[in-house]
Design a protein around this motif. Structure first.
Motif, PDB file in Angstrom:
ATOM      1  N   ALA A   1       0.831  -1.207   0.000  1.00 39.02           N
ATOM      2  CA  ALA A   1       0.000   0.000   0.000  1.00 39.02           C
ATOM      3  C   ALA A   1       0.865   1.257   0.000  1.00 39.02           C
ATOM      4  CB  ALA A   1      -0.951   0.001   1.200  1.00 39.02           C
ATOM      5  N   GLY A   2       1.993   1.178  -0.685  1.00 45.50           N
ATOM      6  CA  GLY A   2       2.858   2.346  -0.779  1.00 45.50           C
ATOM      7  C   GLY A   2       3.842   2.468   0.367  1.00 45.50           C
ATOM      8  N   GLY A   3       3.707   1.642   1.411  1.00 48.33           N
ATOM      9  CA  GLY A   3       4.621   1.711   2.548  1.00 48.33           C
ATOM     10  C   GLY A   3       5.806   0.782   2.345  1.00 48.33           C
ATOM     11  N   VAL A   4       6.977   1.176   2.858  1.00 46.21           N
ATOM     12  CA  VAL A   4       8.192   0.401   2.664  1.00 46.21           C
ATOM     13  C   VAL A   4       8.324  -0.642   3.771  1.00 46.21           C
ATOM     14  CG1 VAL A   4      10.680   0.536   2.348  1.00 46.21           C
ATOM     15  CG2 VAL A   4       9.234   2.496   1.751  1.00 46.21           C
ATOM     16  N   VAL A   5       8.496  -1.929   3.369  1.00 48.28           N
ATOM     17  CA  VAL A   5       8.686  -2.984   4.360  1.00 48.28           C
ATOM     18  C   VAL A   5       9.893  -3.817   3.967  1.00 48.28           C
ATOM     19  CG1 VAL A   5       7.661  -4.968   5.511  1.00 48.28           C
ATOM     20  CG2 VAL A   5       6.208  -3.089   4.768  1.00 48.28           C
ATOM     21  N   PRO A   6      11.037  -3.666   4.654  1.00 46.16           N
ATOM     22  CA  PRO A   6      12.200  -4.503   4.325  1.00 46.16           C
ATOM     23  C   PRO A   6      11.881  -5.963   4.640  1.00 46.16           C
ATOM     24  CG  PRO A   6      12.802  -2.662   5.746  1.00 46.16           C
ATOM     25  CD  PRO A   6      11.315  -2.714   5.710  1.00 46.16           C
ATOM     26  N   PRO A   7      12.328  -6.890   3.795  1.00 42.90           N
ATOM     27  CA  PRO A   7      12.012  -8.303   4.017  1.00 42.90           C
ATOM     28  C   PRO A   7      12.518  -8.814   5.357  1.00 42.90           C
ATOM     29  CG  PRO A   7      13.221  -7.981   1.958  1.00 42.90           C
ATOM     30  CD  PRO A   7      13.059  -6.653   2.566  1.00 42.90           C
ATOM     31  N   TYR A   8      13.652  -8.251   5.825  1.00 42.89           N
ATOM     32  CA  TYR A   8      14.210  -8.717   7.090  1.00 42.89           C
ATOM     33  C   TYR A   8      13.209  -8.520   8.226  1.00 42.89           C
ATOM     34  CZ  TYR A   8      17.431  -9.540  10.881  1.00 42.89           C
ATOM     35  OH  TYR A   8      18.033 -10.046  11.996  1.00 42.89           O
ATOM     36  N   TYR A   9      12.442  -7.420   8.137  1.00 45.08           N
ATOM     37  CA  TYR A   9      11.449  -7.142   9.180  1.00 45.08           C
ATOM     38  C   TYR A   9      10.414  -8.259   9.247  1.00 45.08           C
ATOM     39  CZ  TYR A   9      13.049  -2.316   9.808  1.00 45.08           C
ATOM     40  OH  TYR A   9      13.779  -1.210  10.091  1.00 45.08           O
ATOM     41  N   LEU A  10      10.061  -8.788   8.073  1.00 41.55           N
ATOM     42  CA  LEU A  10       9.063  -9.856   8.046  1.00 41.55           C
ATOM     43  C   LEU A  10       9.604 -11.104   8.733  1.00 41.55           C
ATOM     44  CD1 LEU A  10       7.578  -9.515   4.455  1.00 41.55           C
ATOM     45  CD2 LEU A  10       6.643  -8.717   6.632  1.00 41.55           C
ATOM     46  N   LEU A  11      10.896 -11.416   8.465  1.00 42.60           N
ATOM     47  CA  LEU A  11      11.524 -12.560   9.109  1.00 42.60           C
ATOM     48  C   LEU A  11      11.480 -12.390  10.624  1.00 42.60           C
ATOM     49  CD1 LEU A  11      13.722 -15.069   8.758  1.00 42.60           C
ATOM     50  CD2 LEU A  11      15.188 -13.298   9.676  1.00 42.60           C
ATOM     51  N   LEU A  12      11.834 -11.166  11.059  1.00 45.80           N
ATOM     52  CA  LEU A  12      11.897 -10.880  12.483  1.00 45.80           C
ATOM     53  C   LEU A  12      10.528 -11.074  13.150  1.00 45.80           C
ATOM     54  CD1 LEU A  12      13.991  -7.775  13.378  1.00 45.80           C
ATOM     55  CD2 LEU A  12      12.391  -8.791  14.946  1.00 45.80           C
ATOM     56  N   ILE A  13       9.526 -10.522  12.505  1.00 47.88           N
ATOM     57  CA  ILE A  13       8.182 -10.642  13.070  1.00 47.88           C
ATOM     58  C   ILE A  13       7.746 -12.101  13.086  1.00 47.88           C
ATOM     59  CG2 ILE A  13       5.763 -10.029  12.686  1.00 47.88           C
ATOM     60  CD1 ILE A  13       6.805  -7.371  11.480  1.00 47.88           C
ATOM     61  N   GLY A  14       8.085 -12.826  11.978  1.00 50.46           N
ATOM     62  CA  GLY A  14       7.711 -14.229  11.905  1.00 50.46           C
ATOM     63  C   GLY A  14       8.361 -15.047  13.005  1.00 50.46           C
ATOM     64  N   VAL A  15       9.664 -14.835  13.229  1.00 50.33           N
ATOM     65  CA  VAL A  15      10.373 -15.602  14.260  1.00 50.33           C
ATOM     66  C   VAL A  15       9.749 -15.325  15.623  1.00 50.33           C
ATOM     67  CG1 VAL A  15      12.549 -15.791  15.507  1.00 50.33           C
ATOM     68  CG2 VAL A  15      12.557 -15.734  13.023  1.00 50.33           C
ATOM     69  N   ALA A  16       9.480 -14.047  15.915  1.00 49.40           N
ATOM     70  CA  ALA A  16       8.932 -13.716  17.227  1.00 49.40           C
ATOM     71  C   ALA A  16       7.560 -14.344  17.420  1.00 49.40           C
ATOM     72  CB  ALA A  16       8.858 -12.203  17.390  1.00 49.40           C
ATOM     73  N   LEU A  17       6.745 -14.296  16.371  1.00 45.57           N
ATOM     74  CA  LEU A  17       5.410 -14.898  16.494  1.00 45.57           C
ATOM     75  C   LEU A  17       5.517 -16.401  16.704  1.00 45.57           C
ATOM     76  CD1 LEU A  17       3.143 -13.019  13.943  1.00 45.57           C
ATOM     77  CD2 LEU A  17       3.040 -13.003  16.440  1.00 45.57           C
ATOM     78  N   ALA A  18       6.473 -17.033  15.975  1.00 46.50           N
ATOM     79  CA  ALA A  18       6.653 -18.474  16.127  1.00 46.50           C
ATOM     80  C   ALA A  18       7.060 -18.807  17.557  1.00 46.50           C
ATOM     81  CB  ALA A  18       7.716 -18.971  15.140  1.00 46.50           C
ATOM     82  N   VAL A  19       7.972 -17.991  18.109  1.00 42.73           N
ATOM     83  CA  VAL A  19       8.403 -18.219  19.491  1.00 42.73           C
ATOM     84  C   VAL A  19       7.211 -18.104  20.431  1.00 42.73           C
ATOM     85  CG1 VAL A  19       9.692 -17.201  21.390  1.00 42.73           C
ATOM     86  CG2 VAL A  19      10.803 -17.553  19.196  1.00 42.73           C
ATOM     87  N   ALA A  20       6.383 -17.076  20.219  1.00 39.25           N
ATOM     88  CA  ALA A  20       5.223 -16.881  21.091  1.00 39.25           C
ATOM     89  C   ALA A  20       4.323 -18.106  21.034  1.00 39.25           C
ATOM     90  CB  ALA A  20       4.453 -15.630  20.665  1.00 39.25           C
TER      91      ALA A  20
END
Lengths: 342, 300
Positions: free
Chosen positions: B146-165
């Motif tokens: 939607a026009g916002g910048v999202v580096p792929p690394y951020y997605l990995l980070l969020i994914g790992v944290a959610l998996a840990v949770a």
């Protein structure tokens, strides 16, 4: 811990003597003698280093002893007491730099500001117990520290208050004179200690010990625990602020480190070093700490490691402060162990 | 104060996406640190004041491993495992000696280690700012949502944290070890009477908490600069998270961390000088209205 356990662990209390006057006179006399000795010291040992050391002892000593009112007497482990030290230094420094009021006015005004801020922070914190209290006070300390860092136009940010603190002479006292500053610091130290001693030995002081030992029981017999805790929190903040003002006068400035959390950690360590069960323990701890700190800083740049090991030695090895050992030794010699509650 | 910037951002989808992702990664890193803190508190009943040091060690271990092996996976692994071992040793050798003692002793032991660990890092890696650099695998153009910048690394980070949770939550609720840990949190005496080595559980939980903080540090290493003392502000923030969420609650830590992350990222637009102040303000509001935190009743 259940109340039953708390009751079992509680130390026995000395009931305050009904006629506390003789003790009060004795304390005042000791304070007077101590002040005279300190005041005469420069006549015999003119070394500037020694006087500087005593001024720093005065600043840190008031600060650490006021923390003991919370930790030792009331059982409130504040890990953010240093914020009031920093507030005192910055409040006083800013008042002198920006408004140019006479020193006593700035002194009283800084105490008033500290009183208000401590009352607000205390009102939020003192209902919390043990570790929550410790960390929320710590969080407030960090809030004040980050405010000092970010409010650059007023506080000079991470550079601190520079350019020196002006100190116009008043009543014949000229604080820019090193000797005058020394005498004034000693006077503040002695008066501050005497006042804190009065607080500790007053009925209110014994109320605090009761809150420490069993808050539930205290509230059963009609003590407003919240109010007692808040009162001592604010009183302790005032003495810490006085210590901060002495420090600001000594270095002629104020730096963000004065409000950083490490200064609270140091105060806790000082209390541990000297012992929290005697009134003068923190004072002894202050001297030990400053000597230790100066020596270690001169010898190595990694003084955190050395200090950390000393702390571990005291916390895990001895589990007591130096004055606790002295008191025990004296009590043993008198053959009446157990009679050493503060 | 710059409320116009905040209002402008809230109405533009691009800015909304960018700020939300940056809030999410702050929150997710905080969650990993805070969940370790809350787990250790829930089971051992001590607050690990030196928890920030594990975050710091995780970051430095990851940086060194990455520089030696050039492998991102190995860097993450060594960050997590290194701090797990450190946590185990620290708990068995020192913390276990002050369990019965009062809070003052526990704080002092941890305070001593904050000083020691910071100096150890200064000795080994030097006092200056260091950076690990973004691994080659993630040096790809950012995604545009939607026009916002999202580096792929951020997605990995969020994914790992959610998996840990998820793993932690399910592990504690469903597995046998999870049951033992919850039982030990509730009544360690009874658990050890049933023939379970509680010392091992305590050590294990501390190691797990240290590992999560170390993992957070390792994950943060590519996007943050490394410096001795970097753990302390993280410790304070994750403590605020646990206070908001409620000590001992994993769900509370997750919600608290996300709230703090979003407050930080949106607050920096509206109140650039008072971002940290907003955090404390929020904590005070929660404490005054719910002294045990939002999810304070549950015990891990």
């Amino acid at each position: 811990m259940t109340e039953l356990q708390a009751g079992r662990d509680a130390r026995t209390l000395d009931v305050p003597r009904i006629d506390a006057r003789p003790q009060r006179y004795r304390d005042a006399l000791i304070a007077l003698v101590a002040f005279i000795i300190l005041a005469l010291l420069p006549a015999f040992f003119g070394s500037k280093q020694l006087l500087d050391f005593i001024i720093r002892c005065a600043a840190y000593g008031l600060f650490a002893t006021s923390l003991n009112l919370l930790v030792g007497y009331t059982g409130m482990i504040s890990f953010g007491h240093g914020m009031f030290f920093g507030l005192g230094a910055y409040g006083f420094g800013l008042m002198m730099q920006k408004t140019g009021v006479p020193v006593p006015v700035a002194f009283v005004a800084t105490l008033a500001i500290t009183c208000v801020i401590a009352a607000v922070i205390g009102a939020i914190c003192v209902r919390l117990k043990d570790i929550y209290f410790a960390f929320v006070t710590l969080a407030f300390q960090m809030l004040i520290h980050s405010t000092i860092l970010s409010w650059q136009s007023l506080t000079g940010g991470d550079q601190g208050l520079r350019g020196g603190i002006p100190r116009p002479p008043f009543l014949g006292i000229d604080l820019s004179n090193h000797l005058h500053l020394y005498i004034a610091s000693c006077a503040l130290l002695v008066i501050g200690l005497l006042l804190m001693r009065q607080i500790a030995q007053s009925p209110f002081g014994y109320t605090l010990r009761m809150v420490r030992d069993n808050a539930t029981r205290a509230s059963f017999i009609g003590i407003d625990v919240w109010r007692a805790k808040l009162t001592i929190f604010v009183l302790a903040a005032l003495f810490a602020s006085t210590g901060g003002m002495i420090m600001a006068l000594f270095v002629s400035g104020a730096y963000p480190e004065f409000a950083y959390w490490t200064i609270s950690g140091e105060a806790i360590f000082i209390n541990m070093l000297g012992g929290v069960t005697t009134f003068l323990g923190p004072m002894v701890g202050t001297m030990l700490f400053l000597i230790l700190n100066d020596t270690v800083t001169r010898l190595t740049e990694y003084h955190g490691i050395v200090l950390g090991i000393v702390i571990l030695f005291f916390a895990i090895g001895l589990r007591k402060g130096l004055m606790d050992f002295v008191v025990e030794w004296v009590a043993q010699r008198r053959g009446q162990a157990g009679e050493h509650t503060p | 104060m710059d409320l116009d910037a905040l209002a402008g951002c809230l109405t533009s989808p691009a800015c909304l996406v960018t700020q939300t992702t940056s809030g999410l990664i702050i929150g997710m890193l905080l969650f990993l640190v805070a969940v370790g803190l809350t787990l250790i508190f829930g089971v051992l009943k001590v607050v690990n004041f030196s928890h920030g040091a594990f975050y710091m060690f995780g970051a430095y271990f990851a940086m060194t491993a990455y520089q030696l092996t050039d492998s991102f996976a190995l860097a993450m692994l060594s960050g997590a495992l290194g701090t797990a071992i450190l946590g185990l040793v620290f708990e068995r050798a020192f913390m276990s000696r002050v369990y019965g003692a009062d809070v003052l002793m526990q704080l002092l032991v941890c305070y001593a280690f904050v000083l020691i660990f910071d100096d150890v890092v200064r000795m080994i890696w030097g006092p200056e700012f260091r950076s690990m650099g973004m691994p080659a695998a993630f040096q790809v153009p950012p995604l545009f949502i939607a026009g916002g910048v999202v580096p792929p690394y951020y997605l990995l980070l969020i994914g790992v944290a959610l998996a840990v949770a998820l793993v932690l939550g399910l592990g504690l609720a469903r597995t046998r070890i999870g049951k033992v840990i919850r039982a030990a949190a509730h009544n360690p005496g009874m658990v050890s009477a049933l023939g379970i080595n509680t010392g091992l559980i305590y050590g294990g939980v501390f190691a797990l908490g240290g590992m999560l903080a170390g993992l957070a540090g390792a994950l943060a290493a590519p996007v943050r600069s490394l410096t001795p003392g970097m753990g302390f502000s993280v410790l304070i923030e994750s403590f605020i998270v646990t206070v908001i969420g409620g000590m001992g609650s994993i769900l509370g830590a997750l919600i608290g961390a996300l709230l703090i992350g979003l407050i930080r990222s949106f607050g920096s637009l509206g109140f650039p000088l008072f971002t940290e102040g907003l955090m404390y303000l929020f904590m005070v509001i929660v404490l005054v209205s719910r002294p045990t935190g939002l999810f304070g009743k549950e015990v891990a």
